[in-house]
Structures are given as C-alpha cells and as structure tokens.
Design a protein around this motif. Sequence first.
Motif, mmCIF file in Angstrom:
data_model
loop_
_atom_site.group_PDB
_atom_site.id
_atom_site.type_symbol
_atom_site.label_atom_id
_atom_site.label_comp_id
_atom_site.label_asym_id
_atom_site.label_seq_id
_atom_site.Cartn_x
_atom_site.Cartn_y
_atom_site.Cartn_z
ATOM 1 N N PRO A 41 0.825 -1.204 0.000
ATOM 2 C CA PRO A 41 0.000 0.000 0.000
ATOM 3 C C PRO A 41 0.861 1.258 0.000
ATOM 4 O O PRO A 41 2.071 1.190 0.201
ATOM 5 N N THR A 42 0.218 2.378 -0.217
ATOM 6 C CA THR A 42 0.895 3.654 0.008
ATOM 7 C C THR A 42 0.256 4.296 1.229
ATOM 8 O O THR A 42 -0.931 4.102 1.495
ATOM 9 N N GLN A 43 1.057 5.039 1.942
ATOM 10 C CA GLN A 43 0.535 5.717 3.117
ATOM 11 C C GLN A 43 -0.529 6.742 2.726
ATOM 12 O O GLN A 43 -1.555 6.877 3.396
ATOM 13 N N ALA A 44 -0.315 7.446 1.616
ATOM 14 C CA ALA A 44 -1.290 8.440 1.152
ATOM 15 C C ALA A 44 -2.615 7.772 0.780
ATOM 16 O O ALA A 44 -3.693 8.289 1.093
ATOM 17 N N GLY A 45 -2.549 6.616 0.125
ATOM 18 C CA GLY A 45 -3.770 5.892 -0.230
ATOM 19 C C GLY A 45 -4.521 5.419 1.001
ATOM 20 O O GLY A 45 -5.749 5.497 1.070
ATOM 21 N N LEU A 46 -3.785 4.938 1.996
ATOM 22 C CA LEU A 46 -4.419 4.515 3.246
ATOM 23 C C LEU A 46 -5.018 5.709 3.983
ATOM 24 O O LEU A 46 -6.109 5.610 4.547
ATOM 25 N N ALA A 47 -4.313 6.842 3.969
ATOM 26 C CA ALA A 47 -4.850 8.050 4.613
ATOM 27 C C ALA A 47 -6.169 8.449 3.950
ATOM 28 O O ALA A 47 -7.140 8.797 4.635
ATOM 29 N N ARG A 48 -6.211 8.378 2.628
ATOM 30 C CA ARG A 48 -7.451 8.687 1.899
ATOM 31 C C ARG A 48 -8.557 7.722 2.309
ATOM 32 O O ARG A 48 -9.675 8.124 2.622
ATOM 33 N N ASP A 49 -8.260 6.422 2.315
ATOM 34 C CA ASP A 49 -9.260 5.414 2.674
ATOM 35 C C ASP A 49 -9.751 5.571 4.111
ATOM 36 O O ASP A 49 -10.908 5.268 4.416
ATOM 37 N N LEU A 50 -8.869 6.033 5.004
ATOM 38 C CA LEU A 50 -9.234 6.227 6.405
ATOM 39 C C LEU A 50 -9.976 7.541 6.638
ATOM 40 O O LEU A 50 -10.456 7.787 7.742
ATOM 41 N N GLY A 51 -10.042 8.380 5.621
ATOM 42 C CA GLY A 51 -10.758 9.656 5.753
ATOM 43 C C GLY A 51 -9.939 10.739 6.424
ATOM 44 O O GLY A 51 -10.497 11.679 6.995
ATOM 45 N N LEU A 52 -8.615 10.643 6.355
ATOM 46 C CA LEU A 52 -7.754 11.652 6.960
ATOM 47 C C LEU A 52 -7.614 12.813 5.983
ATOM 48 O O LEU A 52 -7.204 12.625 4.848
ATOM 49 N N SER A 53 -7.984 13.973 6.423
ATOM 50 C CA SER A 53 -7.872 15.142 5.549
ATOM 51 C C SER A 53 -7.708 16.397 6.380
ATOM 52 O O SER A 53 -8.112 16.440 7.545
ATOM 53 N N GLY A 54 -7.117 17.403 5.780
ATOM 54 C CA GLY A 54 -6.981 18.697 6.434
ATOM 55 C C GLY A 54 -6.209 18.684 7.732
ATOM 56 O O GLY A 54 -6.436 19.519 8.590
ATOM 57 N N GLY A 55 -5.310 17.747 7.899
ATOM 58 C CA GLY A 55 -4.491 17.714 9.106
ATOM 59 C C GLY A 55 -5.165 17.080 10.310
ATOM 60 O O GLY A 55 -4.590 17.046 11.390
ATOM 61 N N SER A 56 -6.386 16.578 10.143
ATOM 62 C CA SER A 56 -7.042 15.938 11.288
ATOM 63 C C SER A 56 -6.672 14.465 11.332
ATOM 64 O O SER A 56 -6.424 13.837 10.299
ATOM 65 N N GLY A 57 -6.650 13.930 12.534
ATOM 66 C CA GLY A 57 -6.360 12.519 12.715
ATOM 67 C C GLY A 57 -7.598 11.671 12.459
ATOM 68 O O GLY A 57 -8.637 12.170 12.017
ATOM 69 N N LEU A 58 -7.495 10.406 12.745
ATOM 70 C CA LEU A 58 -8.578 9.457 12.515
ATOM 71 C C LEU A 58 -9.789 9.811 13.376
ATOM 72 O O LEU A 58 -9.680 9.945 14.588
ATOM 73 N N GLN A 59 -10.940 9.951 12.748
ATOM 74 C CA GLN A 59 -12.163 10.298 13.468
ATOM 75 C C GLN A 59 -12.984 9.067 13.840
ATOM 76 O O GLN A 59 -13.740 9.095 14.798
ATOM 77 N N ASP A 60 -12.872 7.999 13.080
ATOM 78 C CA ASP A 60 -13.672 6.792 13.305
ATOM 79 C C ASP A 60 -12.748 5.580 13.371
ATOM 80 O O ASP A 60 -12.292 5.087 12.343
ATOM 81 N N PRO A 61 -12.463 5.064 14.583
ATOM 82 C CA PRO A 61 -11.530 3.939 14.703
ATOM 83 C C PRO A 61 -12.014 2.668 14.016
ATOM 84 O O PRO A 61 -11.214 1.790 13.715
#
Length: 197
Positions: free
Chosen positions: A68-88
């Motif tokens: 995987p790529t970290q950016a792709g995983l961040a997208r899939d996890l809904g990480l945007s705008g500098g916020s961390g994970l909102q839904d574990p």
Amino acid sequence: MQNPSLSRRQALGLGVGLGAGTLVGVLPATTAQAGAQRTVAYEYVRQQTQSWCSAASSFIALSSRRNPTQAGLARDLGLSGGSGLQDPLRIAAVLNQRLGLTGAAHRYVFRQPPAGTLKERLRMRVVASIDAGHAVVINMDRVAGDTYSAGHYVAIVGYRDGAYKIADPDEPTRKGVWFGADDVVAWNKLNRFTAFS
C-alpha cells in the motif's frame, strides 16, 4: 473452554452480557506456549504527517501482504486537512478491504473491551493475530516517555511472555522495540485496538 452444550445464541448472549460490544462470535481462547516468541514480517514507515499515525500503522500491518501507500491509506481512512482518525472502526474496514477479507469469517475486527479486561483480552487477540501472520493496530495516549493528548496509533508486530514488540510510526527509534505488556496496557487511551480474528 467453551461449553459444547451452549447454543450459538446463548454464547453470543453471554458475550454481550460480559460487555463485548464488538464481539462478532465466540472464538476459542488462544494462548501462547510459555516462552513462545513470535513476530510478523513487516516494513517500517514513519508517518508522513503528524496526523497520519493511523495510516502509517495500517501500512505496517499490511506491509507483509500488500504494497500500500501511506497516502492511499490516509485517503481510505478519511484523513484530511491535518485531522487525525475520526472513526476507529475505519481501520478494520480498510485493512479488510485491502486484504480482500470483507465479509470473510476471519478478518480484522475493532475491539474495545470493558475497563479492567484489556490486559487479558489484548493478549488473547495479539497472540491469535500474530500467529495468523497479521499485526495489531492499537490506540495509545502514551508510548514510553512521549504523550499524545489526541491519541496515537502504533502497530504491535510481535509478542513474547509479558511483552509486545511495537512499531511506532512517530519515532524511528521505536520501529521494533519490546515493551512490557503492563506498560502497553497502561498507555492504551480508550481500550481500543484492531486485531485479526
């Protein structure tokens, strides 16, 4: 040992009665042999932004099986705008989707055991997950001397008697370090982790 005379419905009711809110089914207890030490193969990555610890820990968990790529995983996890994970719960969903395990009997499951039961339940799930070749992703509020007020995700990549091997994407000096199980439990913010079962 599971009572063979219990029906599936009774067993599930017992699990819910014990506070296992995310219990999918009743699995037989998995215990490591005394003196056993196991680790999974993994590729360590440092988190690319301050808020991508969940993406980097998910990368570590997937790295032995997928690329995987970290950016792709961040997208899939809904990480945007500098916020961390909102839904574990997203960690389990993304890991299962990336591994092709959506709907499978054995897959990653989010766990949040009741207070006072984390040490025992984490041990059982880490052993089962690592033995199946899958890292665990756990939410912490501290790791060693570092405090994370908003929470922090690391991967558990191994176990041995009384200890876990973690890969912390925030600190490269902790890319495969053993910490005592009591410390890991004490550092767990909300009794939350995602393990394969």
